[in-house]
Each structure stands twice: as C-alpha cells, then as structure tokens.
Design a protein around this motif. Structure first.
Motif, PDB file in Angstrom:
ATOM      1  N   TYR A 708       4.757  -1.607   3.432  1.00  0.00           N
ATOM      2  CA  TYR A 708       5.036  -1.389   1.952  1.00  0.00           C
ATOM      3  C   TYR A 708       5.441  -0.228   1.736  1.00  0.00           C
ATOM      4  CZ  TYR A 708       3.545  -6.412   1.598  1.00  0.00           C
ATOM      5  OH  TYR A 708       3.165  -7.583   1.441  1.00  0.00           O
ATOM      6  N   ARG A 851      -3.889   0.612  -4.102  1.00  0.00           N
ATOM      7  CA  ARG A 851      -2.621  -0.165  -3.383  1.00  0.00           C
ATOM      8  C   ARG A 851      -1.851  -1.476  -4.627  1.00  0.00           C
ATOM      9  NH1 ARG A 851      -4.766  -1.470   2.076  1.00  0.00           N
ATOM     10  NH2 ARG A 851      -4.540   0.470   3.450  1.00  0.00           N
ATOM     11  N   TYR A 852      -2.492  -2.159  -5.322  1.00  0.00           N
ATOM     12  CA  TYR A 852      -2.263  -3.269  -6.335  1.00  0.00           C
ATOM     13  C   TYR A 852      -2.519  -3.450  -7.668  1.00  0.00           C
ATOM     14  CZ  TYR A 852      -4.270  -5.222  -1.613  1.00  0.00           C
ATOM     15  OH  TYR A 852      -4.640  -4.702  -0.076  1.00  0.00           O
ATOM     16  N   GLN A1036       5.278  -5.692  -2.778  1.00  0.00           N
ATOM     17  CA  GLN A1036       4.429  -6.562  -1.726  1.00  0.00           C
ATOM     18  C   GLN A1036       4.995  -7.844  -2.062  1.00  0.00           C
ATOM     19  OE1 GLN A1036       0.258  -5.165  -2.482  1.00  0.00           O
ATOM     20  NE2 GLN A1036       1.715  -3.486  -4.176  1.00  0.00           N
TER      21      GLN A1036
END
Length: 1093
Positions: A708, A851-852, A1036
């Motif tokens: 990613y 990350r999210y 993602q």
C-alpha cells in the motif's frame, strides 16, 4: 596493538588536561577491544570526576563482578554512594572492600585509603546532626550581611580582609579537581566562617554569555541585586537536575533565599529537558508515565523536575503580588534561616536528599508553615520518588501562601508523575494564573496535556510557549509530536526540524523524529535520524532499540538482531530489546536463541503495564516458537497453528491476556528436541539451487505488488517474498483443480442434463473442509488430506474449497511473521460465539491513526447513510436506539464530525453496514460494524469492527462457496486456458467479487487484507493474467470493499486501475513447483530469511 598503544598515550594526555569526557570515549574504545578490569576502574574514575555517580557505580559493579578483590572499585563506588547521600551504602561497600583487603594480598596504599575512609565515615555517622546549619561569623551581623530583607539590599561587611578571603577561596578551588567555574577577576569574593569551621565560599557573580556555573554557595546572599548561585551543577549531563527558585527565565539553579537572579542568566539553557523524551531517553520515563524518574530527569531549560515559576522584575512587584521566591524574613529573624535554606537547597542539588530533608525538618520545627522550606522538602521527597509526601508538602505550602505559584506548579508535576493528569493540569493552570506569561509552566502543562492525550490542548500550550521562548527545543519537539497525533504531518515535520536546528545534538529530538517518520512509513528518513542519534551517542541503547524495531518492520530481521544485541550489551535488562530480538530469532529459525531471549524477558522484574504486556507476549511467542521448531523438518503442510494449537491459547494470545489460565488449562509445548541441531534450521534448508533461485526472483517481483502507498505502511521485503511465494503456490494448486475439472467436463456423457452437470460440479468443487482453519489440521474430519487442503474424493478427482485456497496464504502469513497472531477466528475458543473480531480504528481519542484516517470522512458518510435507511442504531448492550423521532434523522444528516454525530445520538453506539448477496437474490449480509465510543472527556474511538458470530460465519461461508464456484465456472469450459484478455473478463469480475466478500467477511484475527490480495494475485496468475502495476497511492483495497454496499460498485472502483495493469502471461507456468522446492517448514523459513544475507 599499535592503535591501542596510541590510544593509551592519548588517554594519558586527556587525563592530564582533565578532559574527562574524551578520556571516557577512549576507554570505551579500549574496552570494546578487550575487557580489562583496570580500564573499567579508570572509566569509573573519569565518571567520578564528572560527578556522574550512577555511571561510577555501574562500572564498579562490572569490575567487582570480574574480580571481587579490586580495592579501587570499592573506594570509587563508596565515594559515589556518599555523593548521592547514601552514606550507609557507602559504609557497607568500604567495609566489604576492607575485608577483602585483609584476606587477600592488596595494595597497601589503597588499604590505608580504605581504612581512612571507614574511620571518617564511622565518625561522621556518630556526629549529632540535630542542627546542620551554617551560621555567619560574629563579625557579620544581620544588618551588615547583605541579606535581602523586605526587598532591600544591605552591604556586606566591607572590613573583611579580602586578601585572606581570596586566598582561602583559591585554596578551596584547588582542592576541587572538578571545578571548571568561570571567575571574572573583578568579582568580589567573600568567605563566611561556619560554625563547623568549614570555609563556605560565596562568589558574588552572575553568568556572562552562558558561562558555566560558579563555585558552590551555601549562603544564597544577594549583592547589588545579583544572585549568588546556590550550587554548581554537581552531576552534569543527566545525573542530577538543578532546582530553580526565582525567574523561570533566569537562574538555572535552586536559589530559594531571595527569589531574585540576574537577567544575564536568561540565555543559560541546559541540554536536559524536564520530561525526557516521548519514549526516547533511556533515563527518562516510559510512554505511559509522565515524569517517572525525577532523579534522573532534567527540567525545561535545565531546571529541575519541580522548577519554579517567574518572579516579578522589581522588588515592589514582588511585595505587591506576594509571589513565592521572596523570603519572608524580617529584620528580627535570624539570618541562619537563610543559611539553612541555602544549605538544604545545596544538598538537593548535590543529590543528598535525605540530608536535605533533615535540614528542612529543622526549619519546619521552628515554623511548620514556612512555604519555602515546605517546597524545598517536597522537592527532595519528589527526587526520592516519595511523591505522596511531596504532594502533602506542596499542599501545605499552598495553604500557607495560596499565591505561591511555585508550589502549585510543583504539585502539578508530582501529580502528573502519579498519573493524576486531570489534577495535575488543574494545578498547572492555577500556577499559570499566578504567572500568566510563564513559558516554563506552558511548556510543562503542554507536555502533561500530551501525556493525557489531549493533543489539541498540548498544541495550544506549546505553541504559546515557543512564542515566549523561541529557543525551547523541548517545546518544539513535543509540539511536533502533538501535531502529528492530530494529523498535521507537514507542520509536525517543520516543528521537529526546528527543534533540531536549535541544537543539532538534541538526542531526544532526533529520537522523536525517528518515531515520526517510522509512524508515517518513511523508513529512509527514519534511518537517517537514527544515524544522527548514534553520531551523538554511540552508546545510546534506545537508538539501537528503535533501529532494531524499524528494521524488524522492514523485514530485515538479521540486521535487527545486530542492533538489538548492541543495545543489550549496553543495557542488559531491556525487555523491549529482549522480546524483539527473541521475535527476530524466532522468525529466522534460530529457536534456541529465541527461547533464551523469551525466557530472559519473562524473568525480569518490570515497573510498567506496557512492559508487562511484552512479558505476556513473550510467554505466548515462546510456545509458538517451540511448536514451530517441532515442525521445521516436517512437510510444510503439517505446520498448522489453527488445528494444532489449543483454541483457548490462541484466544488469549490474540487478546494479549494474562497467561495464567492458559498455564493451568492448556497443554504446554515440550522443550526443544535434541535432534533439532542445536535449535536452529539445517544447512540443507539454506542450500541454494537453481529452482529456489528462480522461484525467489519471481516471488520478489510478484509479492511487492501488495504494498500500500499509504502513510504508516512500511515496505517489508520479507512480507513481499512471502506474498509472492504464496501467490505462485496458489496459482499452481488452483490450476491443478481447474485442469481436473476441465478434464471431467470433456469426459462427461453428452446426454447428461445441464442442471445435472452443475449439481455434480458444485458437489465436487465445494466439498469444504470440516476444519475451517484449513486442511492438515489435527481436527480435520476429511477422509484423506494431501498438501494444502486438496482432497481426494474417490473417483471424482481433486477438489478444493474456498477456504482451502485462502488457507494457503494464511499459512504463509503465519510463518512469515510469528509475532502476529494470525488465526481463523472460528478456530478460537467459545468466545467465537460472542462475536470476537477485528478492530480497526480511524480515531483513538483525539489521535488520527495514520494508516486509516484517510477513510474517516467516507466512513462517517456511510454511517449516516445506514442510519437514514435503518432509522436506528444499537447501544453497547445491543439494544436498539430509535432515531426516527424529534428530528434526529435530519440532525444526523447535517453532522460533519464524530463529535456532532455523538451529540445527536447521545451515547456509545454501533451500526452495521450491509453487502448485497450475489448467490441469494434479495439477501443482505451483515457487513462491517461502525462503532463510535466516547473515550473520557476529550475524544472518541471511531472504528470498524468485524464480528464473527456463528450465524454470520455460516452466511458468508455459503456466499464464499458460491463465489468460488463462480470463479471456477468462469474459467473452466470454453474459456479454459485462454490467453485472450477480452475473453477472460468474466473471470476477472468473478475473482473481484469473491475478494469483495472476503474483505467484508474478515474471518481472520488479523492479516485479512494482505491474505485477500495475495489470493487475488494468485487467482489472476492461474487464469494467465499477471498484475504488473501497483496499487494507486492512497488506495486501500480492503476499505474499498468494506465501504461499498454492492459488489458491482467495488468491482467498478478497482477495475479502473487494476485491469489496465493486467497483462496476459503464461511464463509463470515454467516456475518450479513451490511445494516441492520448499518442501519442509524449515526450507520455507530459510527462503523467507535469506534475502538480507
């Protein structure tokens, strides 16, 4: 030898010139070459000259471990204890050394020195120290002393013989080999004869242009408005902090008596910072504790952990505001109070806390509410980590003088050290009300807010702090940390760089930058920062731990072991290094070393919950290491964590729970077998062949496609190789199944009905393993099993279920990184029935998860869509919260943030997305749960959670079965073996649909995202299509599936970038067979561990 000889010549020169720091570096180099006891003692001596007493003790202990008869080590260690105020310990050490000297042949000179030390020490312990104060000579009256009384400066007895005084001071300085004070020739020098006949010398001066501290003054007298310094920096570096009373912008020392200091000291900043680092400094507190080690932690701008606030600039302001720092002495009060206060302060600064407490006790006997003495004693208690007693004294000081901002601040710091962040912030806020422009207090409150995870408040405080104090590097680096937590990465980087620009040798700043870049997945910049840390201090253990952690995250386990071993050679009981090195040994197949490190971690006595969690993990990892070691010489298919490991063990492992129940209820793995070649892989596992080389080259090329391009995801070569090998093996196994199905189609009778053929094909394709963890499990009830879940069913030929396909990737994922508890959720204990599942946060408190968080806005919009459709959510007890009334739905549609949404709903809640079924028309499957939970008063946990209840499992199992059949049907038949890209469109779409359901299913405890894309790559290869591109930046794939209700929407979003990068290829069919080339578990581990040789 020549090099060592030249170093010893240089060592002699450095010692002659009293350059102790460089001498220590030479001794470090010599000891790295060979461990000579005399060199260890010499280094201890050099440390003693710098008054780094803890280092002295550590080196003496090393020397005595090697030879318990070394008298020099006993002498130096005893002196170090004495300097730290631990007289009883000093006496015990000297007595032990003296006993050894009497029994063994010893150096007579050292024996006599020990005898003299013991004599003096024993006499000192018998002296009545009931009133350890220093009085002025009779010739110095209160009126003449120059003491600051009611804001006025007197004159110091001018009739003293200056020549006599200067001569005594000169003699005193000569006797102090460590003194490096700056002495302007025109400064008056005064000696006051004390009651015990000691010459207490006061050098009335101020620091000029950041000059070093002056010789010790115990009187604290102010001349002409300038402050004499309470004590020199006795312990240098990080050993003992200075304590400041007076202006937060001036004196860097504990100067209690009069509260005034020369403004020339404003630029005097020590390198140490109050709060150490954010898990960087090896002498500071851990991440979970604020100001844990008072004794070894310096203050902002070089002040003590309990530094005082700002006083007014004029005597009149002090009198008007009644701020602490001005002694309340009247003309009728004896000047001896000042002397005793100064003496107590000096003892605190010298690290003699017990002695300091006794001095303050005497003052408080005469006046129990004397605030200066209460603050002094509280400070001494705080350094001894008697924080409750410290808080009690600061509280009494506040009761005596509520305007004593220093007491409020120090109590706030002590409360922060106890984890009482809310109370600490209140105290620091009160201190700031008294001293509203104190950069020092803003700095400290900002760091407490950071530790309390109130990052927005920390940003406000620290940004205001640097406006007032532009050179505060500690404030800049913590400001950078706070900014990064709230997602302002560009500004955070600029702020971190500003801290480094202020001091290129700012070790903590480089450490914080390392963590910042690592959290963003920027390994190159993180490594550069680590290199700078080791340039500054090549013996800084935390730097080696951080680099080991980074290399581990990059999949370079062997290099990580080297750094972690270096760190452990400096700090042997570092549980983080022990656990991580054990994990690295575990991953590369050195099981005996892994078990040794895990055991060492388990044997340590720890002082924090974070470290205790590592101990728990060490227990579980040791068991997994022993299990894996027992399988290394077996075929890889028999490596089966899901089938062989007890469900209760796996559940506790996944949840990081205390292993007590596991120890009592679960069968433990036997110790390493003697047949395991000293607990490591066999040489043949690492043997290089043409087949292995060809496969590894292909795997590295294919596997890197899973990466990613999103902040927080490090590029991991080990995981890339794992993914490539798994994808190739999946392609090889699946192609065999498809070939068998195609052959059966050709041989089927022409008069068989189409529906009959489908029914039989469905039966054959979807014979699912009864063991959901994959084939080869100990609980499998299949008639026969062969490698990787391909089963033989009488005459129907080889078959493979969807779970057998994914189990191939799961097995590779499990063995590639044993620290990650990757297991099938339905193979856990009975907790499976209560919906155990994954938890992926976008916001934690106020922190935006790197990350999210990019999925935050989209997830919030999906939640609003679900609420609008369902008109209800569930509370934490799973009860329904009706939102159809009082205009709540309309209010929800207008919300922009988690906070807005929570205020409308009014309590913690969750809602479930859905995904429409392809196999069963009109059916909706429960997708992901979006949860919003309030965390304390300042933030939220906004996350996706995937429950795996038996009912949900059965629904997705049926859907995945049909999706797998659709893939097989799309490829087999007329399209079988085709290399026409347009003909294979149905195959591509079918593979993406199955991937969509996998990501919404999320049937693993962790690792579902990687496993899903590995299988996707493998299935495309089996269908003669190779993905030659890369996943676009910011995408993602798993989140694309989770946030789409329709599989067709997911297919459309992914195919836009995926299909143009697919190329028809059959070259992969020439690759050697993975399962035979890497037949054993040991050969698989060797393949994953060989790239960084």
């Amino acid at each position: 030898m020549a090099s060592a000889a030249s170093e010893r010549v240089e060592l002699a020169k450095l010692c002659s010139s009293r350059n102790w720091s460089k001498a220590i570096r030479i001794l470090d180099s010599l000891l790295a070459q060979s461990c000579i006891i005399q060199d260890i003692c010499n280094r201890a001596f050099c440390y003693s000259q710098l008054e780094l007493h803890k280092h002295v003790i550590k080196d003496c202990d090393k020397a005595l471990q090697l030879d318990p008869t070394v008298l020099q080590a006993y002498i130096l260690k005893g002196r170090a204890f004495l300097a730290l105020g631990r007289k009883e310990d000093a006496l015990l050490v000297w007595e032990k050394g003296y006993e050894h000297a009497l029994r063994e042949s010893a150096d007579l000179k050292q024996l006599l020195e020990l005898e003299e030390l013991l004599k003096v020490a024993k006499q000192d312990t018998n002296v009545n120290c009931e009133n350890p104060v220093i009085d002025s000579r009779p010739s110095v009256s209160t009126a003449e002393s120059g003491t600051h009384v009611n804001g006025k400066v007197g004159q110091i007895c001018e009739n003293l013989n200056k020549f006599e005084i200067c001569e005594k001071l000169e003699n005193l300085n000569k006797s102090d080999s460590t003194s490096s004070s700056y002495e302007p020739s025109d400064m008056p020098k005064i000696c006051i004869k004390s009651r015990d006949n000691a010459d207490i010398c006061n050098e009335i001066s101020h620091k000029v242009n950041g000059g070093s501290s002056m010789p010790e003054s115990e009187s604290g007298i102010h001349i002409n408005g300038k402050s004499s310094e309470a004590s020199k920096n006795c312990n240098g570096l990080n050993d003992i902090s200075k304590i400041t009373y007076g202006s937060s912008e001036s004196s860097t020392e504990f100067n209690l008596c009069n509260g005034f200091s020369d403004k020339a000291n404003a630029n005097e900043k020590l390198n140490g910072q109050m709060n150490g680092t954010h898990d960087i400094s090896d002498k500071s507190r851990s991440d979970s504790e604020f100001f844990k080690e008072l004794k070894t932690t310096n203050l902002p701008h070089g002040k003590s952990p309990l530094s005082c606030g700002n006083t007014s600039d004029t005597i009149e302001e002090v009198k008007r505001d009644k701020k602490f720092g001005v002694t309340r002495n009247s003309k009728t009060k004896s000047i001896s109070v000042d002397f005793r206060l100064s003496r107590g302060i000096a003892q605190v600064n010298d690290g003699k806390y017990a002695y300091a407490v006794s001095i303050f006790d005497q003052i408080l006997k005469e006046n129990p509410t004397y605030p200066e003495a209460l603050i002094g004693r509280g400070t001494a208690y705080a350094f001894q980590r008697e924080l409750e007693a410290a808080i009690a004294d600061f509280t009494k000081a506040i009761e005596s003088n509520s305007s004593a901002g220093e007491a409020w601040k120090r109590r706030g710091q002590a409360r922060a050290a106890l984890g009482e962040s809310v109370e600490a912030i209140k105290d620091l806020t009160k201190a700031l009300e008294i001293e509203p422009n104190s950069a020092d207090i803003l700095h400290e409150r900002g760091i407490v807010n950071f530790k309390y995870k109130d990052y927005y408040a920390a940003v406000r405080d620290l940004s205001e702090c640097v406006k007032l104090d532009k050179d505060n590097k500690s404030a800049y680096t913590y400001w950078g940390l706070a900014l990064s937590m709230i997602g302002e990465y560009k500004k955070a980087e600029e702020t971190h760089l500003k801290a480094i620009q202020l001091d290129w040798n700012f070790l903590e700043g480089w450490g914080h930058m390392t963590t910042f870049y690592q959290d963003l997945g920027n390994s190159a910049k993180a490594l550069e920062c680590l290199q700078e840390m080791l340039r500054i201090d090549e013996r800084f253990p935390k730097a080696y731990h951080l680099r080991g952690l980074l290399l581990h995250g990059m999949g370079q386990h062997k290099k990580a072991i080297e750094d972690l071993s270096t760190g452990l050679s400096i700090e042997t009981s570092n549980v983080e290094c022990l656990y991580l090195r054990g994990s690295c040994y575990h991953a590369i197949g050195q099981y005996r070393e892994a078990v040794k490190d895990y055991d060492a971690a388990l044997d340590l006595e720890l002082d924090s919950m974070e470290k205790f969690v590592l101990q728990c993990l060490a227990f579980y990892q040791k068991e997994i290491a022993l299990y894996t070691a027992s399988k290394v010489n077996s075929e890889f298919c028999w490596f089966d964590i899901d089938g062989d490991i007890d469900p209760l063990f796996k559940e506790y492992w996944c949840k990081r729970l205390h292993p007590k129940n596991v120890c009592e209820k679960v069968y433990r793995q036997p110790p390493l077998r003697d047949s395991l070649k000293k607990g490591k892989l066999r040489k043949q596992d690492f043997a290089v062949t043409k087949q292995k080389t060809a496969l590894l080259l292909a795997a590295d090329s294919i596997g890197k496609k899973i990466q990613y391009d999103v902040p927080g995801f490090l590029s991991n070569r080990r995981q890339h190789r794992m993914a490539g090998l798994a994808a190739i093996e999946i392609a090889q196994k699946v192609l065999k199944v498809w070939r068998s199905l195609q052959a059966e189609r050709k041989h089927s009778t022409k008069n068989t009905t189409k529906s009959g053929k489908r029914a039989r094909r469905k039966d054959r394709i979807n014979i699912a393993s009864q063991n959901r963890g994959g084939a080869c499990c100990s609980t499998s009830s299949m008639l026969d099993t062969s490698s990787y879940g391909i089963t033989e069913e009488r005459s129907t030929g080889p078959t493979m279920s969807w779970q057998d396909v994914y189990s191939l990737a799961v097995k590779w994922r499990q063995i590639s990184e044993p620290c990650d508890p990757v297991v099938w959720v339905n193979k856990l204990s009975e907790e499976f029935n209560s919906g155990f599942g994954s938890h992926t946060p976008m916001i934690l408190g106020q922190a935006k998860v790197a990350r999210y968080f990019s999925n935050y806005e989209r997830t919030l919009n999906v939640a609003k869509t679900v609420i609008k459709d369902k008109q209800y959510v569930h509370n934490k007890n799973d009860d329904i919260i009706d939102l159809s009334k009082d205009g709540k739905l309309q209010d929800i549609m207008l919300t922009k943030t988690c906070d807005d949404l929570y205020k409308v709903v009014g309590e913690d809640f969750w809602l479930a997305t859905w995904c429409n079924s392809t196999a069963f028309e009109g059916k909706q499957l429960e997708g992901t749960r979006i949860t919003l939970v309030k965390t304390g008063e300042i933030g939220y946990d906004f996350a996706i959670r995937t429950p795996c209840t038996p009912a949900r499992w059965d629904e997705f199992d049926a859907e995945m079965t049909m999706a797998w059949e659709a893939v097989c049907n799309a490829y087999c038949g007329d399209n079988y073996g085709s290399t026409d890209f347009s003909v294979l469109e149905n195959v591509r779409d079918a593979i993406l649909r199955m991937t969509y359901y996998w990501y919404n299913f999320m049937p693993l405890s962790r690792g579902s995202a990687a496993v899903g894309f590995v299988v996707l790559l493998g299935l495309f290869l089996a269908a003669n299509m190779e993905f030659s591109g890369k996943i676009p930046k910011g995408v993602q794939v798993d989140w694309e599936a989770i946030l789409n209700f329709e599989p067709t929407d997911f297919v459309d979003s992914v195919k836009s970038w995926l299909y143009p990068s697919l190329k028809v290829s059959t070259s992969w069919k020439d690759y050697p067979d993975v399962s035979s080339t890497f037949a054993t578990a040991g050969s698989v581990i060797a393949a994953l561990s060989s790239y960084d040789d």
